[in-house]
Scaffold this active site. Structure first.
Site, mmCIF file in Angstrom:
data_model
loop_
_atom_site.group_PDB
_atom_site.id
_atom_site.type_symbol
_atom_site.label_atom_id
_atom_site.label_comp_id
_atom_site.label_asym_id
_atom_site.label_seq_id
_atom_site.Cartn_x
_atom_site.Cartn_y
_atom_site.Cartn_z
ATOM 1 N N ASP A 483 0.804 -1.222 0.000
ATOM 2 C CA ASP A 483 0.000 0.000 0.000
ATOM 3 C C ASP A 483 0.831 1.264 0.000
ATOM 4 O O ASP A 483 0.321 2.350 -0.233
ATOM 5 C CB ASP A 483 -0.856 0.034 1.278
ATOM 6 C CG ASP A 483 -2.138 -0.734 1.116
ATOM 7 O OD1 ASP A 483 -2.668 -0.772 0.002
ATOM 8 O OD2 ASP A 483 -2.599 -1.308 2.115
HETATM 9 C C1 BGC Z 1 0.333 1.287 6.372
HETATM 10 C C2 BGC Z 1 0.014 0.053 5.582
HETATM 11 C C3 BGC Z 1 -1.468 -0.020 5.360
HETATM 12 C C4 BGC Z 1 -1.983 1.263 4.759
HETATM 13 C C5 BGC Z 1 -3.463 1.286 4.517
HETATM 14 C C6 BGC Z 1 -0.260 2.489 5.722
HETATM 15 O O1 BGC Z 1 -0.020 3.610 6.477
HETATM 16 O O2 BGC Z 1 1.722 1.404 6.503
HETATM 17 O O3 BGC Z 1 0.511 -1.086 6.219
HETATM 18 O O4 BGC Z 1 -1.770 -1.066 4.513
HETATM 19 O O5 BGC Z 1 -1.630 2.356 5.557
HETATM 20 O O6 BGC Z 1 -4.200 1.547 5.641
HETATM 21 C C1 NOJ Z 2 -1.651 -3.777 5.555
HETATM 22 C C2 NOJ Z 2 -2.816 -3.842 4.633
HETATM 23 O O1 NOJ Z 2 -3.964 -4.249 5.330
HETATM 24 C C3 NOJ Z 2 -2.553 -4.765 3.485
HETATM 25 O O2 NOJ Z 2 -3.629 -4.754 2.597
HETATM 26 C C4 NOJ Z 2 -1.276 -4.396 2.792
HETATM 27 O O3 NOJ Z 2 -1.056 -5.318 1.780
HETATM 28 C C5 NOJ Z 2 -0.117 -4.345 3.746
HETATM 29 N N1 NOJ Z 2 -0.426 -3.491 4.844
HETATM 30 C C6 NOJ Z 2 1.173 -3.897 3.096
HETATM 31 O O4 NOJ Z 2 1.144 -2.545 2.761
#
Ligand code: BGC
Ligand code: NOJ
Length: 811
Positions: A483
Site C-alpha cells: 500500500d
Molecule cells: C500502512 C500500511 C497499510 C496502509 C493502509 C499504511 O499507512 O503502513 O501497512 O496497509 O496504511 O491503511
Molecule cells: C496492511 C494492509 O492491510 C494490506 O492490505 C497491505 O497489503 C499491507 N499493509 C502492506 O502494505
C-alpha cells in the site's frame, strides 16, 4: 525475559506478570458479537462492526496504556483492588491471566480474597458473559463492597469521539432490577439497545460517569468506590456508564458467583416499546436467563471449548518440536479465525473505525481459515466479489455491517482482483464445491448486473491483461500489495492520503513486477480451473497470457541478480542495483519465485540468494534494502517511514512466508525452516521484553536491521501474516496440500526434522499421515494408504467417514 508461559494442554497462554511489555490481548466472539480483552481486563465490545455498532468505550493510545474495559473494584476495608490489577493497580498477592480460545480468565488474589473473572461470548449469543467468582480463603468473615464499571459508547465509535456538541446531550438509560439499559437514540432511528446485568440483587448503581468517577478522578480511584457507596445516578446526556454496587459477605471458605451479562438487543419496529418511553426488555431478559447460574455459564463455556476442539481437530500435527506443535495446532489457527472475523478493523493498533474488510486482506485471510468453517468462507467470498466493479477493478474495502464498498477509499489497487482467484480456488480445493462458481454475484452490489462467480474470476484475470504498461507488465494503479509504494501519487501535501491520492496518472508508466508474479501464480490457478470445468479454449487463451507475462518478467523484470520491483511513473527501474536506496525488494522475489519464473535459467535461486544476502537479518527478512533515508516523491509513503519500520525496510511478517514458499519451490527446506522460526512468535517468547507483542500471535511488523531497536514488533493480531504463515508451514514446509482430486503430500523439510504425524480431515475422511524424512528433505519416495502402495504423491479421495493411515517416506 518471559511474562508467562504456554499451557498447551488447556490451549492457553498464562500471563503471570500484569505489566507485560504491551497490553497482551485476546478476542471474544466468533460470529456476530465480538469483544477485545487485554490481560488487565481492558478493551471493548461491539456488534458486527467496530465502527458503526460499538457498545463500550475505549481510549486508544492513552496514558496510561489500555484505559477502559470491564472493570471490577473490590473494597475490602480500606484496601481497594481490581482482579486484573488495573485500573486500581494495587499490588496483588497473586495475579494470573489465562488467554484461551475465545475466552479469558483473569484472577487476582488480595488479603485472602480471590477474584476469578472469566470473560467470554457464548456461541450464537449477542452478549459477553463476565463470570466473577469471589472466594474467601482467609479465616475471618469478609465484608466486601463490589463495584462493576463499564462506559457506554454512543454506538458510532467515530462520531462518539468527534461530535461532542451533540453527544453530550443524547445519552439515555433505564435501570430495572439489576440491569442497566443503554437506550441512547433508541426512540428515533435505532432499533437496538444494550444492557449490563448481574444475576443477583444490587445495593445501588451508577449510570452517570461523573457521579461514579468524579470529574477530576481517574479510573484508578473513582469517587464512588473511594466513598464506599454509589450515587444511584441516572444519566441524561453527558457520558452514560454502567456500574453495579453489591455488598458481599463471605464466611471463611465461602465462595459466591456473580454473573454479569453485557448484551445487545434488536427489536422490530412494532415491538420496540413495553409502554410509553419504556423499552421492550423481553429479549434482554431472555438472554439474562440463559446465563443466570454458574452451572449454565459453565455449560456454555464447555460448549465453546468443544466448538474449538472440533475446529482444531481438522488439522493436527504431532512432531518433536513443542513450539511448532502449539503454533500449528492452536495459536496460528486461532489467529486465522480472528483475522477472518476482523480483517484489519479492530485491534489495539487498529481503532476499529478506519478500515472495514479489505478486498485483498479478506481473500488472503481465507487461506488460513477455509478448512475451519467452509460455509462462512463461502459467504465471505460472495460478499467480497459483490463489491467488484464490472470492469474487474474492486472496492478496496467494505463495511461489514452494510457489506457495501467503501466510497472513501474507492478502488484502483491493481492487485486486488487476483486475490479473488486465490480465495475461490482455495475454497473449492478444500470443499470440492464447484457450485460456488455458478452463484450469481452482483457488481458494486447492484443485483441487476449480476454475473456468475466464475465470470467474476474471468473478469479479474482480464483486468490485469487489459491494464498492461509499456514493458508488458501490469500497471500498478494506486498500489499493489504494498500500500505504501504509491507510484502515481506525487504528494507534497501532508493532508493528503497516500492511499487515495493520484496526482499524476496521465501517461504513467508505473508497472508492478509483483503483480506480474501474482498473475503467473493465480493465472495458472485460473487455467487449471478452466481445464477442470472443461473450458479448454478459455484455458488455452489464459495459458498463453500467463506465458507472455512470465516472458515479460524474464526480459523486463530481471535485474541480473534478482527481480526488479517495479517501473516508476517515468519508466525508471524500482528495486534495481542501479538505485541508490531500495535496490532490492522482497515482494517480487517472493512472487516470481513462487511462480517459478526463470527457474530453469537459475533466476529463482539467484533471487533467493540475494534475499538471504541483502534482506535477511537476525529477526526476519526486511522488506527492502537499503532503507530509504529521504522522501522520494515518486515512490510515496514507503519513503516516509523512518528506516527499519513498516514498509520501509521493516520485517513485514506477511511477506516472509512468500520467501519460505519460494525456497520450498527450489527444495531448500533448511532455509524455509530458518525463516519460519525467525518470525514465529512461540520461538520469540524468551525475548518478549524486546519483541513486546504477544508470544502467541504474529505481529504485522518487526523492526528491521536498520531500525533504532531491531526486533521490536508492532501491530499484532490483525495481519495477513497469520494466514500466510499457516499456509506456508502446513502446505509447503510440512507439505500437506488440498488439491481438487485429493491431498497432495509434498513436504520440504529441514534436515533435522526426522518424522512427524499430520492428521488432516478432508472432505469427510480423516487421514493420519506419517511422514519420515530422508537425506534430501524433499520429494516423496514411497506413499501407501492403509498398507496399499500408491504411485506419486497424491492421496486420492477416500470414502467419507473413514480413517486412513498414510505412510510417507521421503528422499
Ligand atoms: C500502512 C500500511 C497499510 C496502509 C493502509 C499504511 O499507512 O503502513 O501497512 O496497509 O496504511 O491503511
Ligand atoms: C496492511 C494492509 O492491510 C494490506 O492490505 C497491505 O497489503 C499491507 N499493509 C502492506 O502494505
Amino acid at each position: 525475559m518471559k511474562y508467562g508461559h504456554f499451557d498447551d494442554a488447556n490451549k492457553e497462554y498464562v500471563i503471570t506478570n500484569p505489566q507485560t511489555p504491551f497490553p497482551w490481548i485476546n478476542y471474544l466472539g466468533n460470529e456476530d458479537f465480538f469483544g477485545l480483552v487485554s490481560n488487565t481486563a481492558g478493551g471493548y465490545a461491539f456488534y458486527k462492526d467496530a465502527k458503526f455498532r460499538r457498545l463500550t468505550r475505549y481510549r486508544y493510545n492513552n496514558i496510561p496504556m489500555d484505559n477502559g474495559g470491564r472493570y471490577f473494584y473490590i473494597k475490602d476495608e480500606d484496601t481497594i483492588w481490581s482482579p486484573g490489577w488495573k485500573p486500581v493497580k494495587t499490588p496483588l498477592d497473586k495475579y494470573e491471566c489465562r488467554h484461551g480460545l475465545s475466552y479469558s480468565k483473569i484472577t487476582g488474589v488480595k488479603n485472602g480474597v480471590s477474584a476469578e473473572s472469566t470473560f467470554f461470548i457464548p456461541l450464537k449469543t449477542w452478549a459477553e458473559v463476565h463470570h466473577l467468582k469471589l472466594t474467601n480463603d482467609s479465616d475471618s468473615v469478609k465484608k466486601l463492597k463490589l463495584f462493576s464499571f463499564m462506559e457506554w459508547c454512543l454506538w458510532n465509535a467515530e462520531d462518539d469521539q468527534n461530535n461532542l456538541q451533540r453527544n453530550l446531550n443524547t445519552g439515555e438509560v433505564e435501570v430495572e432490577g439489576s440491569t442497566i439499559y443503554h437506550k441512547t437514540e433508541y426512540k428515533e432511528r435505532r432499533n437496538h439497545y444494550a444492557f449490563y446485568s448481574v444475576n443477583t440483587p444490587i445495593n445501588g448503581y451508577d449510570t452517570n460517569r461523573e457521579s461514579f468517577v468524579g470529574l477530576y478522578n481517574e479510573l484508578s480511584g473513582p469517587q464512588a468506590v473511594l466513598d464506599g457507596k454509589p450515587h444511584n445516578s441516572e444519566a441524561h446526556g453527558w457520558s452514560p456508564v454502567a456500574s453495579h454496587y453489591i455488598e458481599v459477605e463471605l464466611q471463611p471458605g465461602e465462595a459466591k458467583d456473580f454473573i454479569f451479562v453485557l448484551g445487545y438487543v434488536e427489536n422490530p419496529e412494532e415491538d420496540k416499546w413495553e409502554s410509553k418511553g419504556v423499552i421492550n426488555k423481553k429479549p434482554a431478559l431472555a438472554i439474562q436467563q440463559k446465563f443466570d447460574t454458574a452451572e449454565k455459564v459453565e455449560n456454555a463455556l464447555a460448549e465453546l471449548k468443544s466448538y474449538w476442539e472440533n475446529l482444531l481437530s481438522i488439522i493436527n500435527l504431532e512432531s518433536k518440536d513443542d513450539k511448532l506443535n502449539r503454533m500449528v495446532n492452536i495459536w496460528n489457527q486461532y489467529q486465522c479465525m480472528v483475522t477472518f472475523n476482523m480483517s484489519r478493523s479492530a485491534s489495539f493498533f487498529e481503532v476499529g473505525i478506519g478500515r472495514g474488510m479489505g478486498f485483498r486482506d479478506s481473500n488472503q485471510d481465507l487461506i488460513g481459515f477455509v478448512h475451519q468453517v467452509p460455509e462462512r468462507a463461502r459467504e465471505r467470498i460472495i460478499d467480497i466479489a459483490s463489491t467488484q466493479f464490472p470492469d474487474g477493478g474492486c472496492y478496496h474495502q467494505y463495511q461489514p455491517l452494510t457489506k457495501r464498498g467503501n466510497d472513501a477509499i474507492g478502488g484502483g489497487f491493481n492487485d486486488d482482483p487476483l486475490w479473488l482467484i486465490l480465495g475461490t480456488v482455495s475454497y473449492i480445493k478444500e470443499t470440492g464445491d464447484f457450485s460456488i462458481l455458478d452463484e450469481m454475484v452482483p457488481f458494486d452490489n447492484d443485483e441487476s448486473i449480476a454475473q456468475s462467480l466464475f465470470d467474476h474470476l474471468t473478469i479479474s484475470f482480464n483486468h490485469v491483461i487489459k491494464n498492461l504498461g509499456p514493458n508488458g507488465l501490469p500497471l500498478i494503479g494506486r498500489a499493489d500489495w504494498n500500500d505504501c509504494l504509491n507510484l502515481n501519487c506525487f504528494s507534497t501535501n501532508p493532508n493528503e492520503s497516500f492511499q487515495t491520492t493520484e496526482n499524476n496518472t496521465k501517461g504513467s508508466k508505473a508497472e508492478s513486477v509483483m503483480i506480474a508474479g501474482l498473475f503467473v501464480v493465480y493465472g495458472t490457478d485460473y487455467v487449471e480451473l478452466c481445464e477442470k470445468l472443461g473450458k479448454t479454449d478459455e484455458a488455452a487463451r489464459a495459458k498463453s497470457e500467463v506465458n507472455k507475462m512470465a516472458e515479460a518478467v524474464k526480459s523486463k523484470g530481471w535485474d541480473g541478480e534478482w527481480f526488479l520491483r517495479a517501473y516508476d511513473f517515468y519508466g525508471n527501474k524500482v528495486g534495481s542495483d542501479e538505485n541508490e536506496e531500495g535496490k532490492i525488494f522482497i515482494e517480487s522475489q517472493g512472487w516470481c519465485t513462487m511462480a517459478g519464473i526463470g527457474k530453469d535459467e537459475g533466476m529463482c535461486e539467484k533471487s533467493l540468494d540475494a534475499v538471504k544476502e541483502r534482506l535477511d537479518c537476525e529477526y526476519g527478512i526486511v522488506l527492502n534494502n537499503p532503507a530509504f533515508t529521504r522522501y522520494v516523491v515518486e515512490y510515496g509513503e514507503i519513503s516516509t517511514y523512518p528506516k527499519g519500520y513498516k514498509e520501509n525496510a521493516g520485517i513485514f511478517c506477511h511477506n516472509n512466508p512468500w520467501i519460505m514458499i519460494g525456497e520450498t519451490r527450489i527444495g531448500r527446506g533448511d532455509r524455509a525452516w530458518e525463516y519460519y522460526q525467525k518470525i514465529c512468535p512461540a520461538y520469540l517468547e524468551e525475548i518478549s521484553d524486546l519483541h513486546r507483542t504477544e508470544p502467541y500471535v504474529y505481529a504485522q511488523m518487526i523492526a528491521g536491521k536498520d531500525a533504532y531497536i531491531p526486533g521490536e514488533a508492532k501491530n499484532s493480531w490483525l495481519t495477513g501474516t497469520a494466514a500466510w504463515n499457516f499456509y506456508a508451514i502446513t502446505q509447503f514446509i510440512l507439505g500437506v496440500r488440498p488439491e481438487y482430486e485429493g491431498l497432495l503430500v509434498d513436504p520440504c523439510l529441514p534436515k533435522a526434522m526426522e518424522e512427524y504425524q499430520f492428521t488432516r480431515k478432508f472432505r469427510g475422511a480423516t487421514y493420519k499421515i506419517n511422514i519420515v524424512n530422508g537425506e534430501r528433505g524433499h520429494g516423496v519416495k514411497a506413499l501407501s494408504i492403509n498398507g496399499n502402495k500408491v504411485d506419486g504423491n497424491l492421496i486420492p479421495l477416500q470414502k467419507a467417514g473413514g480413517v486412513y493411515q498414510v505412510e510417507v517416506i521421503m528422499y
